[in-house]
Design an enzyme around this catalytic site. Structure first.
Site, PDB file in Angstrom:
ATOM      1  N   ALA A  92     -34.603 -15.255 -20.417  1.00 32.27           N
ATOM      2  CA  ALA A  92     -33.866 -16.035 -19.424  1.00 32.27           C
ATOM      3  C   ALA A  92     -32.385 -15.721 -19.627  1.00 32.27           C
ATOM      4  CB  ALA A  92     -34.120 -17.517 -19.634  1.00 32.27           C
ATOM      5  N   ASP A  93     -31.739 -15.210 -18.582  1.00 29.38           N
ATOM      6  CA  ASP A  93     -30.324 -14.837 -18.676  1.00 29.38           C
ATOM      7  C   ASP A  93     -29.456 -16.008 -18.215  1.00 29.38           C
ATOM      8  OD1 ASP A  93     -31.040 -12.311 -19.551  1.00 29.38           O
ATOM      9  OD2 ASP A  93     -30.791 -11.357 -17.584  1.00 29.38           O
ATOM     10  N   ASP A 125     -19.782   7.852 -14.370  1.00 29.09           N
ATOM     11  CA  ASP A 125     -19.843   9.324 -14.230  1.00 29.09           C
ATOM     12  C   ASP A 125     -21.271   9.815 -13.993  1.00 29.09           C
ATOM     13  OD1 ASP A 125     -17.131   9.726 -14.501  1.00 29.09           O
ATOM     14  OD2 ASP A 125     -17.246   9.678 -16.683  1.00 29.09           O
ATOM     15  N   ASP A 128     -31.402  -0.938 -16.759  1.00 36.13           N
ATOM     16  CA  ASP A 128     -32.861  -1.150 -16.786  1.00 36.13           C
ATOM     17  C   ASP A 128     -33.490  -0.703 -15.463  1.00 36.13           C
ATOM     18  OD1 ASP A 128     -32.354  -2.353 -19.255  1.00 36.13           O
ATOM     19  OD2 ASP A 128     -32.067  -4.299 -18.298  1.00 36.13           O
TER      20      ASP A 128
HETATM   21  O1  RIB Z   1     -29.940  -4.910 -19.741  1.00 34.31           O
HETATM   22  C1  RIB Z   1     -29.733  -6.211 -19.241  1.00 34.31           C
HETATM   23  C2  RIB Z   1     -30.624  -7.170 -19.941  1.00 34.31           C
HETATM   24  O2  RIB Z   1     -30.264  -7.171 -21.314  1.00 34.31           O
HETATM   25  C3  RIB Z   1     -30.470  -8.601 -19.484  1.00 34.31           C
HETATM   26  O3  RIB Z   1     -31.388  -8.948 -18.465  1.00 34.31           O
HETATM   27  C4  RIB Z   1     -30.648  -9.388 -20.768  1.00 34.31           C
HETATM   28  O4  RIB Z   1     -31.792 -10.169 -20.788  1.00 34.31           O
HETATM   29  C5  RIB Z   1     -30.667  -8.375 -21.896  1.00 34.31           C
HETATM   30  O5  RIB Z   1     -31.922  -8.172 -22.354  1.00 34.31           O
END
Ligand code: RIB
Length: 323
Positions: free
Chosen positions: A32-33, A242, A270
């Site tokens: 959870a962010d 870049d 990601d």
């Molecule tokens: O790369 C971003 C992610 O890094 C975020 O969603 C956070 O949860 C960390 O894992």
């Protein structure tokens, strides 16, 4: 491959090649962010005023899985969630994206979480607290062996205990599943694990740490030497604004970024990796996969959060058509 029209055409072709029976498995973290926007990131010891606190679905591994599934690739996620409200939010986000959650367990711990600050340029700082992610171990990964064996590609990062990462990598190697490792967050990793990596995904700083010496992103020969000294034949070096350098078949290919007015870059790396996993599973070369990955990461920077910012294949196609 420096021409953006050529890159868009390639990205469209790779997008069309996805979702024809191939499968990706991702083993790892889900968080959870807890996110606040501020004008400027605070310096050590400084207090800054931020906007409202938002709780958004994230975690490097879960983000990769969600990207992959949204692009149309059959994707399984293996990880551990807490038995709490954050766990419910994170589980729902996986399900909404179409991720197969048969390998997700719920444990009696708080879910993994992060504290994220995002500034007015979309840059961030992230502090990670593992929570339930720390319960993933060799045995819990081994219990999901069939899911890993059923994939063409396995995605890993270093937000999970190393024993779990190594167990998943070993299962993949024994089954002939291509393993891609994102060397983040930087962690001391045994050589035995690095030898199991088929595709390495790193940024310049991470590669310098792995190589044990400073590197210059403008020095392609030096970067290639660093990767080959480490024994990597297939790698993607992400260079932020870049773009990316791709090493495959002894060639280095430069892939430019999509220039966008970034709102929030959280989870863009990601999204890049998830797209690469999907492309490699579909049999695409890394450099072509990186063309799509660059577009998907660019789209993700246009909205807030990690998973909340990701778009599906149709929306990525529209971005390619109209950007
Ligand atoms: O790369 C971003 C992610 O890094 C975020 O969603 C956070 O949860 C960390 O894992």
């Amino acid at each position: 491959m420096t021409d953006i029209q050529n890159q868009k055409t390639t990205a469209r072709e790779v997008l069309a090649a996805l979702g024809h029976g191939e499968r990706v498995a991702v083993v790892g973290s889900i968080n959870a962010d807890l996110t606040v926007e501020t004008e400027q990131l605070p310096c050590p010891g400084e207090t800054v005023v931020g906007g409202p606190l938002e709780t958004l679905p994230g975690g490097k591994s879960a983000n990769q899985a969600v990207t992959c599934a949204l692009l149309g690739t059959a994707t399984s996620f293996i990880g551990a969630l807490g038995d709490d409200a954050h766990g419910d939010l994170l589980y729902q986000s996986l399900r909404r994206a179409g991720v197969d959650t048969a390998g997700v367990s719920r444990v009696n711990q708080p879910s993994g979480s992060t504290l994220i600050t995002v500034d007015s340029h979309g840059e961030n700082t992230i502090v990670y607290s593992a929570g339930a992610n720390a319960t993933l171990n060799a045995a819990s990964v081994a219990a999901q062996t069939e899911i890993i064996r059923g994939a063409q590609v396995l995605g890993l990062c270093l937000e999970s205990p190393l024993e779990a990462v190594a167990a998943a990598a070993t299962i993949a190697r024994e089954a002939g599943v291509t393993m891609a490792l994102n060397f983040s967050p930087i962690t001391k990793v045994p050589d035995s694990l690095l030898r199991l990596v088929d595709v390495l995904i790193v940024n310049e700083h991470e590669l310098a740490v792995l190589a044990g010496r400073p590197l210059d992103s403008g020095d392609a020969a030096g970067l290639r030497a660093a990767l080959s000294d480490l024994g990597f034949e297939r790698a993607v070096l992400t260079l932020g604004a870049d773009g990316a350098l791709v090493l495959e078949g002894g060639e280095f290919v430069s892939v430019p970024p999509f220039a966008v007015a970034a709102v929030d870059t959280t989870g863009c790396g990601d999204a890049f990796m998830g797209s690469l996993l999907a492309a490699v599973a579909a049999g695409e070369p890394l450099s072509r996969g990186a063309c799509l990955a660059s577009a998907v990461a660019g789209v993700a920077a246009l909205r807030k959060g990690a998973q909340a910012s990701y778009r599906n294949a149709r929306e990525v196609r529209e971005f390619l058509d109209f950007s």
